[in-house]
Write an enzyme that holds these catalytic residues in place. Structure first.
Site, PDB file in Angstrom:
ATOM      1  N   GLU A   1     -33.110 -53.891  18.700  1.00 61.50           N
ATOM      2  CA  GLU A   1     -33.661 -54.322  17.413  1.00 61.50           C
ATOM      3  C   GLU A   1     -33.903 -53.083  16.548  1.00 61.50           C
ATOM      4  O   GLU A   1     -33.998 -51.973  17.056  1.00 61.50           O
ATOM      5  CB  GLU A   1     -35.024 -55.013  17.615  1.00 61.50           C
TER       6      GLU A   1
ATOM      7  N   MET B   1     -49.561 -58.486  11.426  1.00 61.14           N
ATOM      8  CA  MET B   1     -48.521 -57.551  10.966  1.00 61.14           C
ATOM      9  C   MET B   1     -47.706 -57.074  12.165  1.00 61.14           C
ATOM     10  O   MET B   1     -48.268 -56.799  13.216  1.00 61.14           O
ATOM     11  CB  MET B   1     -49.195 -56.352  10.301  1.00 61.14           C
ATOM     12  N   ASN B   2     -46.363 -56.962  11.992  1.00 59.25           N
ATOM     13  CA  ASN B   2     -45.579 -56.173  12.956  1.00 59.25           C
ATOM     14  C   ASN B   2     -44.713 -55.152  12.224  1.00 59.25           C
ATOM     15  O   ASN B   2     -45.254 -54.422  11.389  1.00 59.25           O
ATOM     16  CB  ASN B   2     -44.882 -57.024  14.025  1.00 59.25           C
ATOM     17  N   ASP B   3     -43.442 -55.055  12.512  1.00 54.38           N
ATOM     18  CA  ASP B   3     -42.606 -53.912  12.094  1.00 54.38           C
ATOM     19  C   ASP B   3     -42.799 -53.395  10.660  1.00 54.38           C
ATOM     20  O   ASP B   3     -42.906 -54.187   9.729  1.00 54.38           O
ATOM     21  CB  ASP B   3     -41.118 -54.295  12.148  1.00 54.38           C
TER      22      ASP B   3
ATOM     23  N   TRP C   1     -45.043 -55.625  22.004  1.00 55.75           N
ATOM     24  CA  TRP C   1     -44.954 -57.087  22.112  1.00 55.75           C
ATOM     25  C   TRP C   1     -45.588 -57.632  23.391  1.00 55.75           C
ATOM     26  O   TRP C   1     -45.886 -58.820  23.485  1.00 55.75           O
ATOM     27  CB  TRP C   1     -43.493 -57.550  22.001  1.00 55.75           C
TER      28      TRP C   1
ATOM     29  N   ARG D   1     -29.600 -58.816  13.664  1.00 57.64           N
ATOM     30  CA  ARG D   1     -30.682 -58.615  12.681  1.00 57.64           C
ATOM     31  C   ARG D   1     -31.073 -57.159  12.419  1.00 57.64           C
ATOM     32  O   ARG D   1     -30.581 -56.238  13.034  1.00 57.64           O
ATOM     33  CB  ARG D   1     -31.918 -59.387  13.144  1.00 57.64           C
ATOM     34  N   ASP D   2     -32.011 -57.044  11.499  1.00 58.51           N
ATOM     35  CA  ASP D   2     -32.721 -55.806  11.161  1.00 58.51           C
ATOM     36  C   ASP D   2     -31.825 -54.757  10.500  1.00 58.51           C
ATOM     37  O   ASP D   2     -31.729 -53.604  10.953  1.00 58.51           O
ATOM     38  CB  ASP D   2     -33.414 -55.215  12.410  1.00 58.51           C
TER      39      ASP D   2
HETATM   40  C1  FRU Z   1     -39.022 -56.474  16.150  1.00 58.20           C
HETATM   41  C2  FRU Z   1     -38.627 -57.836  15.627  1.00 58.20           C
HETATM   42  C3  FRU Z   1     -37.367 -57.746  14.792  1.00 58.20           C
HETATM   43  C4  FRU Z   1     -37.480 -58.936  13.904  1.00 58.20           C
HETATM   44  C5  FRU Z   1     -38.961 -59.008  13.641  1.00 58.20           C
HETATM   45  C6  FRU Z   1     -39.506 -60.393  13.496  1.00 58.20           C
HETATM   46  O1  FRU Z   1     -40.357 -56.333  16.445  1.00 58.20           O
HETATM   47  O2  FRU Z   1     -38.462 -58.735  16.692  1.00 58.20           O
HETATM   48  O3  FRU Z   1     -36.186 -57.709  15.541  1.00 58.20           O
HETATM   49  O4  FRU Z   1     -36.735 -58.805  12.730  1.00 58.20           O
HETATM   50  O5  FRU Z   1     -39.588 -58.373  14.738  1.00 58.20           O
HETATM   51  O6  FRU Z   1     -40.826 -60.376  13.095  1.00 58.20           O
END
Ligand code: FRU
Length: 533
Positions: A242, A58-60, A336, A190-191
């Site tokens: 981001e 899992m991330n964001d 990260w 993105r995002d």
């Molecule tokens: C931030 C990021 C976002 C991207 C996502 C990809 O942690 O790099 O910019 O959308 O993670 O998993």
């Protein structure tokens, strides 16, 4: 329960002599002990209350919205491995943002690409036209990341797309007209974070590019018009911008409204790696103008949502009822620099505790402060309170006979700060320590986790201590710590300086103590709660 402190008088000289008498055999025995004591692994590290997916990566946090009594949290998710891979949106729900129930995967990658980070809004007036049979549509706005285009080093492999849900976020249909914002030739694009801008009556999107935030507006969430750009030459730029968030906030205790832009970047965070800065200013419906003095104050105040190493890509919940009025925030509790190597296997990484953001004006500047959401208080079980005392060098604040330090809320203060160093220490019987130093001469915090247990998985984890400026000028330092098995979230001075840090001790912490380089210092009341879930 009221208990008295048991201040420990450290006879420094005696200890020094005693320690230096330890012979080599003893040292190697200690190493043996240490090896044998290396008991915590994988599931032992699963947090007691911070959200983790049952399995894998899992991330964001993504698409957070509130609807009909439920808080939704989506997240960057790779269901097939415990490292980053083709991104999906995982999903979890909660009644109070504290205990979470994981749901079915919400969005799967498809021929247009992986599903990168984004947001969700509740389209109460059906401006999108996706609503049917009186059902209110929820719209997710996300980035398609085309891995083939990325591999081929094309420029336009990221674009913005939408999906809608007619069952309050449980299942989703991707819009056939995707992408809604094709790539204009920008590599990092993105995002999308969308908010209903009630002041200017528009859907407003903040979108991150390498070194700027772009703003777009829409009336129907399908057609978007670019409004302006912000950021070139302002703020931190040693990485890619981001996961932005942009919203108006009432300045606490006043009638004034300001706009806040939250902007994560990686690398280039305050302590290297991932970090989240913010800007405060005005928005005329098209252009964001930060406060004039922000730049000159950057040196002194440093505008970061959290100075610790482990709070990234955090954003706020959409559709929180007006009567509630809070700005509710949550971040990914990792970095990260080492997220893919941390010593858990079944799953990787957790979210921070949900927090309330407040905008305050202090002296000539606006600050965003944070504190854990009040819902956490419902989970307090046994309370330990101890009276203020004068301490000689060192005091044990709490130990495991008081409460379980792996699910605790601890509040205390150091009174009449002197120009010296204070250390807040978490320790266990395995000679491991997690140390937070506060240097009142430099007005700086510094966190050392180099002897806090398992660290070998990545050099980056302990390369240097993380630091944070103390922003408040108060003579007393107020500390609030939220403790779980593998994390501490520290809110200093009512959340004016925040530090979130993770750790992997070989055995649970059994003691929380406080030391000063001065012989004597005064400790205010301590109030602690074991949390029960
Ligand atoms: C931030 C990021 C976002 C991207 C996502 C990809 O942690 O790099 O910019 O959308 O993670 O998993």
């Amino acid at each position: 329960m009221k208990r008295k402190f048991q201040p420990i008088l450290l006879l420094g000289l005696f200890l020094f002599t005693f320690n230096s008498c330890k012979n080599e055999t003893e040292k190697s025995e200690n190493t043996e002990d240490k090896k044998m004591a290396e008991v915590q692994k994988d599931e032992d590290f699963r947090p007691n209350f911070h959200f983790t997916p049952e399995k894998n990566w899992m991330n964001d946090p993504n698409g957070m919205f509130y609807m009909n009594g439920t808080y939704h949290l989506y997240f960057q998710y790779y269901p097939d491995d415990n490292v980053w891979g083709p991104m999906h949106w995982g999903h979890a729900t909660s009644k109070d943002m504290i205990t979470w129930e994981e749901q079915e995967i919400a969005l799967y990658p498809d021929e247009k690409g992986y599903i990168f980070s984004g947001s969700a809004v509740v389209d109460n007036d059906n401006t999108s036209g996706f609503g049917e049979d009186g059902k209110t549509p929820v719209i997710a706005i996300f980035t398609y990341h085309d891995p083939v285009g990325a591999e081929n080093k094309e420029e336009n492999y990221q674009s913005q797309a939408i999906a809608y849900s007619l069952d309050e976020g449980m299942t989703w249909t991707k819009y056939e007209g995707n992408p809604v914002i094709p790539n204009p030739g920008i590599v990092d694009f993105r995002d999308p974070k969308v908010t209903w801008d009630d002041i200017n009556k528009q859907w407003l999107m903040a979108l991150a590019t390498r070194e700027k935030t772009l703003f777009y507006s829409s009336q129907n969430l399908k057609e978007w018009k670019k409004l302006s750009e912000f950021g070139a030459g302002t703020g931190a730029h040693d990485g890619v911008w981001e996961c932005p968030d942009f919203f108006p906030m009432r300045v606490d205790g006043t009638g004034e409204t300001k706009w806040v832009l939250i902007q994560s970047l990686n690398p280039g965070g305050y302590n290297g790696g991932s970090g989240t800065q913010y800007f405060v200013g005005d928005f005329d419906g098209k252009t964001f103008t930060p406060e004039e003095n922000m730049k000159e104050l950057e040196e002194k105040h440093k505008f970061w949502i959290d100075f610790g190493r482990d709070n990234y890509a955090g954003v706020t919940w959409a559709n929180v009822p007006k009567e509630d009025g809070r700005k509710l925030f949550l971040g990914w509790m990792s970095n990260w620099l080492y997220a893919q190597e941390v010593p858990t296997e079944t799953w990787r990484s957790a979210m921070t505790v949900a927090r309330e953001l407040k905008l305050v004006q202090e002296d000539e500047t606006y600050l965003v402060k944070s504190s854990p959401v009040k819902e956490l208080e419902k989970y307090r079980s046994s309370e330990i309170s101890k009276d203020a005392i004068d301490v000689d060098e060192k005091a044990v604040l709490l130990d495991s006979s008081d409460l379980d330090l792996a699910k605790a809320e601890v509040k205390f203060s150091i009174k009449d700060l002197q120009e010296t160093n204070y250390k807040i220490i978490l320790s266990n019987g395995n000679n491991e320590e997690f140390i937070v130093n506060y240097d009142h001469t430099a007005k700086e915090f510094s966190v050392d986790r180099s002897n806090a247990g398992q660290i070998d998985f990545s050099e980056k984890f302990t390369e240097k201590n993380s630091t944070a400026p103390r922003i408040s000028d108060s003579q007393d330092l107020k500390v609030l710590m939220i403790l779980d098995k593998t994390s501490v979230e520290m809110f200093f001075d009512d959340g004016t300086t925040v530090m979130t840090e993770i750790f992997f001790p070989n055995q649970p912490w059994t003691e929380l103590s406080l030391e000063s380089e001065n012989e004597k210092f005064s400790l205010g009341d301590i109030q602690a709660y074991e949390l029960k879930f």
